[in-house]
Write a protein that holds these residues in place. Structure first.
Motif, PDB file in Angstrom:
ATOM      1  N   ARG A 127      -8.848 -12.155  23.229  1.00 39.10           N
ATOM      2  CA  ARG A 127      -9.776 -13.116  23.830  1.00 39.10           C
ATOM      3  C   ARG A 127      -9.099 -14.088  24.795  1.00 39.10           C
ATOM      4  NH1 ARG A 127     -13.403 -15.795  19.490  1.00 39.10           N
ATOM      5  NH2 ARG A 127     -13.867 -13.569  19.209  1.00 39.10           N
ATOM      6  N   PRO A 128      -7.902 -14.636  24.499  1.00 35.92           N
ATOM      7  CA  PRO A 128      -7.272 -15.522  25.490  1.00 35.92           C
ATOM      8  C   PRO A 128      -7.031 -14.848  26.834  1.00 35.92           C
ATOM      9  CG  PRO A 128      -6.206 -15.755  23.353  1.00 35.92           C
ATOM     10  CD  PRO A 128      -7.130 -14.584  23.249  1.00 35.92           C
ATOM     11  N   GLU A 171     -10.437 -14.501  28.701  1.00 32.52           N
ATOM     12  CA  GLU A 171     -10.877 -15.753  29.307  1.00 32.52           C
ATOM     13  C   GLU A 171     -10.003 -16.165  30.477  1.00 32.52           C
ATOM     14  OE1 GLU A 171     -10.867 -18.461  26.055  1.00 32.52           O
ATOM     15  OE2 GLU A 171     -12.663 -17.614  25.099  1.00 32.52           O
ATOM     16  N   ALA A 172      -8.756 -15.673  30.526  1.00 34.36           N
ATOM     17  CA  ALA A 172      -7.874 -16.016  31.645  1.00 34.36           C
ATOM     18  C   ALA A 172      -8.245 -15.251  32.905  1.00 34.36           C
ATOM     19  CB  ALA A 172      -6.419 -15.732  31.265  1.00 34.36           C
ATOM     20  N   TYR A 174      -2.142 -19.765  19.949  1.00 36.93           N
ATOM     21  CA  TYR A 174      -3.344 -18.992  20.290  1.00 36.93           C
ATOM     22  C   TYR A 174      -4.341 -19.804  21.108  1.00 36.93           C
ATOM     23  CZ  TYR A 174      -7.603 -16.247  19.733  1.00 36.93           C
ATOM     24  OH  TYR A 174      -8.750 -15.539  19.974  1.00 36.93           O
ATOM     25  N   PHE A 175      -4.627 -21.024  20.696  1.00 38.78           N
ATOM     26  CA  PHE A 175      -5.703 -21.794  21.305  1.00 38.78           C
ATOM     27  C   PHE A 175      -5.265 -22.604  22.533  1.00 38.78           C
ATOM     28  CE2 PHE A 175      -7.261 -21.292  16.909  1.00 38.78           C
ATOM     29  CZ  PHE A 175      -8.494 -20.729  17.178  1.00 38.78           C
ATOM     30  N   MET A 196      -1.236 -19.795  24.824  1.00 36.06           N
ATOM     31  CA  MET A 196      -1.523 -18.479  25.396  1.00 36.06           C
ATOM     32  C   MET A 196      -2.528 -18.537  26.539  1.00 36.06           C
ATOM     33  SD  MET A 196      -1.372 -16.277  21.837  1.00 36.06           S
ATOM     34  CE  MET A 196      -2.450 -14.999  22.443  1.00 36.06           C
ATOM     35  N   PRO A 197      -3.657 -19.245  26.421  1.00 39.75           N
ATOM     36  CA  PRO A 197      -4.570 -19.316  27.577  1.00 39.75           C
ATOM     37  C   PRO A 197      -3.910 -19.894  28.822  1.00 39.75           C
ATOM     38  CG  PRO A 197      -5.692 -20.036  25.590  1.00 39.75           C
ATOM     39  CD  PRO A 197      -4.246 -19.893  25.228  1.00 39.75           C
ATOM     40  N   ARG A 240      -3.118 -17.623  32.245  1.00 39.31           N
ATOM     41  CA  ARG A 240      -3.649 -18.019  33.562  1.00 39.31           C
ATOM     42  C   ARG A 240      -2.517 -18.168  34.572  1.00 39.31           C
ATOM     43  NH1 ARG A 240      -7.511 -21.007  30.404  1.00 39.31           N
ATOM     44  NH2 ARG A 240      -6.133 -22.822  30.366  1.00 39.31           N
ATOM     45  N   VAL A 282       1.652 -11.128  22.325  1.00 36.34           N
ATOM     46  CA  VAL A 282       0.885 -12.008  21.432  1.00 36.34           C
ATOM     47  C   VAL A 282       1.642 -12.244  20.134  1.00 36.34           C
ATOM     48  CG1 VAL A 282      -1.209 -12.154  20.030  1.00 36.34           C
ATOM     49  CG2 VAL A 282      -1.349 -11.437  22.410  1.00 36.34           C
ATOM     50  N   SER A 293       5.200 -22.433  28.524  1.00 35.64           N
ATOM     51  CA  SER A 293       5.397 -22.041  27.126  1.00 35.64           C
ATOM     52  C   SER A 293       6.595 -22.771  26.523  1.00 35.64           C
ATOM     53  CB  SER A 293       5.611 -20.530  27.027  1.00 35.64           C
ATOM     54  OG  SER A 293       4.508 -19.832  27.561  1.00 35.64           O
TER      55      SER A 293
END
Length: 276
Positions: free
Chosen positions: A53-54, A57-58, A133-134, A137-138, A142, A169, A225
């Motif tokens: 999912r991340p 959404e990116a 994760y929240f 990663m997003p 991006r 991941v 990161s």
């Protein structure tokens, strides 16, 4: 009825009995892992959908996709996803079996000292994994996708492979989760007398350099990161020093109370002699 931690088991069990018990605990842990793997393999598509999912959404809406370059890559990716999730699902049972094997050899005081670390470990790991994760990663994805475009008249397009994405991941989650266990490690070293709060305080500049190196090594090669891991690690280091300071104050008060009690006991025992 109040919760009571029993003292060390004083039964004299032969070595063979301990080995049999260890085998039993290991078999139960493996059985729990296998059952969890079967459950997670059934839901592997849903779990991988959650992990992806991340990245979804990116990407711009409707433009993202995953590819696999080997015919068997998608299947083995599902197996890795199931194993990855099964470990977390079975961890409470595995930890319980480890504790049940070790606890009889500990005194009640040692059990009380060790239990907070046993409870804090999954909580801190989950906090680190959730941050990865929240939040991390997003942002990182991006940033990675920002390199798409034209280069030398050719189109650059991100086509992440399923296996490579899962490895990335897992690297994020394990790196942040394990790094958030820093307070547990430092507190255990402090309890064991290997390091002191004063030594860690004096070595703060070296700790900062070490955190920067760790963040650069175990995270993907982007500054976002590394900062998102390094800053929380520095905060956890300072929190560890604060907890050590509170522990030292509590120990000092306890020693003063025991000393006062011993003084009063000596005075009471000496008073009849003085009156005679």
């Amino acid at each position: 009825m109040a919760f009571k931690i029993s003292d060390i088991d004083d039964t004299q069990s032969p070595l063979l009995d301990h080995l049999v018990e260890l085998r039993t605990r290991l078999l139960r842990s493996i059985a729990a892992l296998l059952v969890a793997f079967a459950i997670c393999f059934y839901f592997a598509d849903d779990i991988f959908g959650f992990l992806v999912r991340p990245l979804t959404e990116a990407f711009p809406a409707g433009q993202g996709r995953l590819v696999y370059t080997k015919l068997y890559e998608a299947f083995f990716t599902e197996i890795k996803v199931a194993l990855f999730a099964a470990f977390f699902l079975a961890f409470p049972i595995i930890a319980n079996q480890m504790w049940a094997f070790v606890a009889p050899g500990l005194y009640a005081k040692e059990k009380k000292a060790f239990l907070p670390f046993l409870i804090a470990t999954p909580i801190l790991f989950t906090m680190g994994a959730s941050l990865a994760y929240f939040v991390v990663m997003p942002m990182a994805f991006r940033w990675f996708l920002g390199f798409q475009g034209m280069s030398g008249g050719l189109k650059q397009e991100a086509l992440p492979a399923m296996g490579d994405y899962l490895s990335l991941v897992m690297q994020f989650i394990f790196a942040f989760g394990a790094s958030f266990l820093l307070p547990v490690l430092l507190m255990l070293l402090n309890r064991a007398g290997i390091v002191t709060r004063q030594q860690l305080s004096k070595a703060r500049r070296y700790v900062i350099v070490g955190i920067a190196i760790v963040a650069a090594v175990i995270t993907p090669p982007d500054i976002i990161s590394q900062l998102m891991l390094g800053i929380p690690l520095l905060g956890l280091f300072e929190i560890s020093l604060l907890l050590m300071w509170r522990g030292e104050k509590k120990a000092a008060k306890e020693q003063a109370r025991q000393a006062a009690g011993a003084t009063e006991a000596e005075a009471d025992s000496a008073s009849p002699t003085a009156s005679e």
